[in-house]
Scaffold this motif. Structure first.
Motif, PDB file in Angstrom:
ATOM      1  N   HIS A 105      30.217  -1.670  92.830  1.00  0.00           N
ATOM      2  CA  HIS A 105      31.047  -1.049  93.864  1.00  0.00           C
ATOM      3  C   HIS A 105      32.506  -1.206  93.458  1.00  0.00           C
ATOM      4  O   HIS A 105      32.896  -2.242  92.914  1.00  0.00           O
ATOM      5  CB  HIS A 105      30.848  -1.750  95.220  1.00  0.00           C
ATOM      6  CG  HIS A 105      29.647  -1.299  95.959  1.00  0.00           C
ATOM      7  ND1 HIS A 105      29.711  -0.472  97.038  1.00  0.00           N
ATOM      8  CD2 HIS A 105      28.344  -1.558  95.765  1.00  0.00           C
ATOM      9  CE1 HIS A 105      28.500  -0.243  97.497  1.00  0.00           C
ATOM     10  NE2 HIS A 105      27.651  -0.902  96.741  1.00  0.00           N
ATOM     11  N   LEU A 106      33.292  -0.180  93.744  1.00  0.00           N
ATOM     12  CA  LEU A 106      34.732  -0.244  93.518  1.00  0.00           C
ATOM     13  C   LEU A 106      35.410  -0.366  94.868  1.00  0.00           C
ATOM     14  O   LEU A 106      35.204   0.469  95.751  1.00  0.00           O
ATOM     15  CB  LEU A 106      35.218   1.005  92.794  1.00  0.00           C
ATOM     16  CG  LEU A 106      34.580   1.270  91.434  1.00  0.00           C
ATOM     17  CD1 LEU A 106      35.133   2.559  90.841  1.00  0.00           C
ATOM     18  CD2 LEU A 106      34.786   0.108  90.483  1.00  0.00           C
ATOM     19  N   LEU A 107      36.187  -1.406  95.040  1.00  0.00           N
ATOM     20  CA  LEU A 107      36.890  -1.644  96.301  1.00  0.00           C
ATOM     21  C   LEU A 107      38.256  -0.971  96.237  1.00  0.00           C
ATOM     22  O   LEU A 107      39.273  -1.604  95.984  1.00  0.00           O
ATOM     23  CB  LEU A 107      37.022  -3.144  96.556  1.00  0.00           C
ATOM     24  CG  LEU A 107      35.709  -3.908  96.668  1.00  0.00           C
ATOM     25  CD1 LEU A 107      35.974  -5.396  96.841  1.00  0.00           C
ATOM     26  CD2 LEU A 107      34.869  -3.369  97.804  1.00  0.00           C
ATOM     27  N   LEU A 108      38.237   0.315  96.456  1.00  0.00           N
ATOM     28  CA  LEU A 108      39.450   1.116  96.409  1.00  0.00           C
ATOM     29  C   LEU A 108      39.531   1.930  97.686  1.00  0.00           C
ATOM     30  O   LEU A 108      38.512   2.348  98.237  1.00  0.00           O
ATOM     31  CB  LEU A 108      39.439   2.025  95.183  1.00  0.00           C
ATOM     32  CG  LEU A 108      39.292   1.294  93.842  1.00  0.00           C
ATOM     33  CD1 LEU A 108      39.058   2.288  92.726  1.00  0.00           C
ATOM     34  CD2 LEU A 108      40.522   0.455  93.553  1.00  0.00           C
ATOM     35  N   ASP A 109      40.732   2.179  98.155  1.00  0.00           N
ATOM     36  CA  ASP A 109      40.922   2.913  99.398  1.00  0.00           C
ATOM     37  C   ASP A 109      40.572   4.384  99.291  1.00  0.00           C
ATOM     38  O   ASP A 109      40.122   4.996 100.235  1.00  0.00           O
ATOM     39  CB  ASP A 109      42.365   2.774  99.884  1.00  0.00           C
ATOM     40  CG  ASP A 109      42.658   1.378 100.395  1.00  0.00           C
ATOM     41  OD1 ASP A 109      41.736   0.750 100.948  1.00  0.00           O
ATOM     42  OD2 ASP A 109      43.793   0.913 100.221  1.00  0.00           O
ATOM     43  N   SER A 110      40.813   4.977  98.142  1.00  0.00           N
ATOM     44  CA  SER A 110      40.489   6.394  97.993  1.00  0.00           C
ATOM     45  C   SER A 110      40.095   6.656  96.556  1.00  0.00           C
ATOM     46  O   SER A 110      40.312   5.832  95.671  1.00  0.00           O
ATOM     47  CB  SER A 110      41.684   7.268  98.376  1.00  0.00           C
ATOM     48  OG  SER A 110      42.633   7.251  97.343  1.00  0.00           O
TER      49      SER A 110
END
Length: 141
Positions: A105-110
Protein backbone atom coordinates in the motif's frame (compact mmCIF):
# COMPACT_ATOMS: atom_id res chain seq x y z
CA UNK A 1 -3.45 9.00 6.91
CA UNK A 2 -2.31 5.66 8.33
CA UNK A 3 -4.76 5.87 11.26
CA UNK A 4 -7.66 5.10 8.91
CA UNK A 5 -6.30 1.54 8.53
CA UNK A 6 -6.09 0.73 12.24
CA UNK A 7 -9.74 -0.20 12.74
CA UNK A 8 -10.25 -2.22 9.58
CA UNK A 9 -11.32 -5.80 10.07
CA UNK A 10 -9.55 -7.31 7.08
CA UNK A 11 -7.71 -10.57 6.50
CA UNK A 12 -4.15 -10.33 7.78
CA UNK A 13 -0.97 -11.77 6.32
CA UNK A 14 -0.39 -15.52 6.33
CA UNK A 15 2.51 -15.91 8.72
CA UNK A 16 4.50 -19.12 8.30
CA UNK A 17 7.63 -20.39 10.02
CA UNK A 18 9.61 -19.07 7.03
CA UNK A 19 8.06 -15.57 7.04
CA UNK A 20 7.76 -15.17 10.83
CA UNK A 21 11.14 -13.36 11.22
CA UNK A 22 10.00 -10.77 8.65
CA UNK A 23 6.69 -10.12 10.47
CA UNK A 24 8.37 -10.12 13.90
CA UNK A 25 10.74 -7.39 12.66
CA UNK A 26 7.86 -5.37 11.19
CA UNK A 27 6.10 -5.54 14.59
CA UNK A 28 9.29 -4.05 16.14
CA UNK A 29 9.26 -1.32 13.43
CA UNK A 30 12.35 -2.78 11.76
CA UNK A 31 12.69 -3.79 8.12
CA UNK A 32 14.57 -7.05 7.57
CA UNK A 33 15.07 -9.05 4.39
CA UNK A 34 16.72 -12.33 3.63
CA UNK A 35 20.16 -12.31 2.03
CA UNK A 36 21.85 -15.31 0.45
CA UNK A 37 25.35 -15.85 1.83
CA UNK A 38 26.27 -18.00 -1.19
CA UNK A 39 25.58 -15.44 -3.96
CA UNK A 40 25.12 -12.22 -1.90
CA UNK A 41 21.64 -11.46 -3.32
CA UNK A 42 18.85 -9.85 -1.29
CA UNK A 43 15.57 -11.76 -1.39
CA UNK A 44 11.92 -10.92 -0.97
CA UNK A 45 9.44 -12.63 -0.36
CA UNK A 46 10.72 -14.92 2.45
CA UNK A 47 11.57 -18.44 1.31
CA UNK A 48 13.82 -21.39 2.06
CA UNK A 49 15.91 -21.39 -1.15
CA UNK A 50 17.63 -18.57 -2.98
CA UNK A 51 15.87 -17.93 -6.31
CA UNK A 52 19.21 -16.90 -7.87
CA UNK A 53 21.59 -19.75 -6.98
CA UNK A 54 19.24 -22.25 -5.30
CA UNK A 55 21.40 -22.14 -2.18
CA UNK A 56 19.83 -22.58 1.24
CA UNK A 57 22.15 -20.28 3.18
CA UNK A 58 19.73 -17.43 3.78
CA UNK A 59 20.21 -14.98 6.63
CA UNK A 60 17.99 -12.18 7.91
CA UNK A 61 19.68 -8.79 7.53
CA UNK A 62 18.54 -5.29 8.39
CA UNK A 63 17.49 -3.48 5.22
CA UNK A 64 17.22 0.24 4.51
CA UNK A 65 13.43 0.44 4.16
CA UNK A 66 13.95 2.69 1.12
CA UNK A 67 12.48 2.04 -2.29
CA UNK A 68 11.55 3.53 -5.65
CA UNK A 69 8.12 3.26 -7.22
CA UNK A 70 7.94 0.89 -10.21
CA UNK A 71 4.19 1.00 -10.89
CA UNK A 72 0.87 1.57 -9.14
CA UNK A 73 -2.86 1.30 -9.41
CA UNK A 74 -5.73 3.02 -7.64
CA UNK A 75 -8.22 0.57 -6.13
CA UNK A 76 -11.85 1.69 -6.20
CA UNK A 77 -13.49 -1.74 -5.85
CA UNK A 78 -11.47 -3.92 -3.47
CA UNK A 79 -11.37 -7.68 -3.64
CA UNK A 80 -12.51 -7.97 -0.03
CA UNK A 81 -15.47 -5.90 1.21
CA UNK A 82 -13.73 -4.83 4.43
CA UNK A 83 -11.27 -2.71 2.43
CA UNK A 84 -14.16 -0.60 1.10
CA UNK A 85 -13.85 1.76 4.09
CA UNK A 86 -10.49 3.06 2.84
CA UNK A 87 -11.18 3.21 -0.90
CA UNK A 88 -9.86 4.59 -3.04
CA UNK A 89 -6.38 3.46 -2.02
CA UNK A 90 -3.17 3.07 -3.92
CA UNK A 91 -1.36 -0.23 -4.37
CA UNK A 92 2.15 -0.05 -5.70
CA UNK A 93 5.04 -2.23 -6.69
CA UNK A 94 8.25 -0.83 -5.27
CA UNK A 95 11.85 -1.72 -5.98
CA UNK A 96 13.60 -1.93 -2.65
CA UNK A 97 17.00 -0.25 -2.41
CA UNK A 98 18.52 -3.70 -1.90
CA UNK A 99 17.07 -4.96 -5.22
CA UNK A 100 13.93 -7.06 -4.73
CA UNK A 101 10.46 -5.79 -5.59
CA UNK A 102 7.49 -5.76 -3.26
CA UNK A 103 3.77 -5.05 -3.59
CA UNK A 104 2.49 -2.68 -0.92
CA UNK A 105 0.00 0.00 0.00
CA UNK A 106 1.15 3.54 -0.71
CA UNK A 107 0.19 6.05 1.96
CA UNK A 108 -0.28 9.03 -0.28
CA UNK A 109 -3.08 11.59 -0.32
CA UNK A 110 -3.62 11.49 -4.06
CA UNK A 111 -2.37 9.75 -7.14
CA UNK A 112 -1.72 13.02 -8.99
CA UNK A 113 1.98 13.32 -8.13
CA UNK A 114 2.89 9.67 -8.60
CA UNK A 115 5.69 8.92 -11.02
CA UNK A 116 7.91 5.98 -11.78
CA UNK A 117 11.07 6.26 -9.70
CA UNK A 118 9.43 8.24 -6.88
CA UNK A 119 11.60 7.79 -3.75
CA UNK A 120 9.75 6.03 -0.94
CA UNK A 121 10.37 4.76 2.57
CA UNK A 122 8.70 2.13 4.70
CA UNK A 123 5.99 3.34 7.05
CA UNK A 124 4.99 0.87 9.75
CA UNK A 125 1.20 0.98 9.78
CA UNK A 126 -1.15 -0.81 12.13
CA UNK A 127 -3.90 -2.56 10.21
CA UNK A 128 -6.39 -4.71 12.13
CA UNK A 129 -3.97 -5.12 15.05
CA UNK A 130 -1.11 -6.23 12.74
CA UNK A 131 1.79 -3.97 11.79
CA UNK A 132 2.23 -3.75 8.02
CA UNK A 133 5.06 -2.41 5.85
CA UNK A 134 3.29 0.26 3.80
CA UNK A 135 5.28 2.96 1.98
CA UNK A 136 5.19 6.75 1.85
CA UNK A 137 7.23 9.48 0.17
CA UNK A 138 10.84 9.52 1.32
CA UNK A 139 10.60 13.19 2.33
CA UNK A 140 7.63 12.54 4.67
CA UNK A 141 8.59 11.99 8.31
Amino acid sequence: MSEKYEHLVVPGPTITTVSKPFWDAIARHEFYLQKCTDCDQWIFYPRTLCPYCWGNQLEWKKASGKARLKTWGVVHRPGHPAWQDVTPYILGVVKLEEGPTMMTHLLLDSDQDLQIGLPLQVSFTKCNQVWMPFFTRLSDN
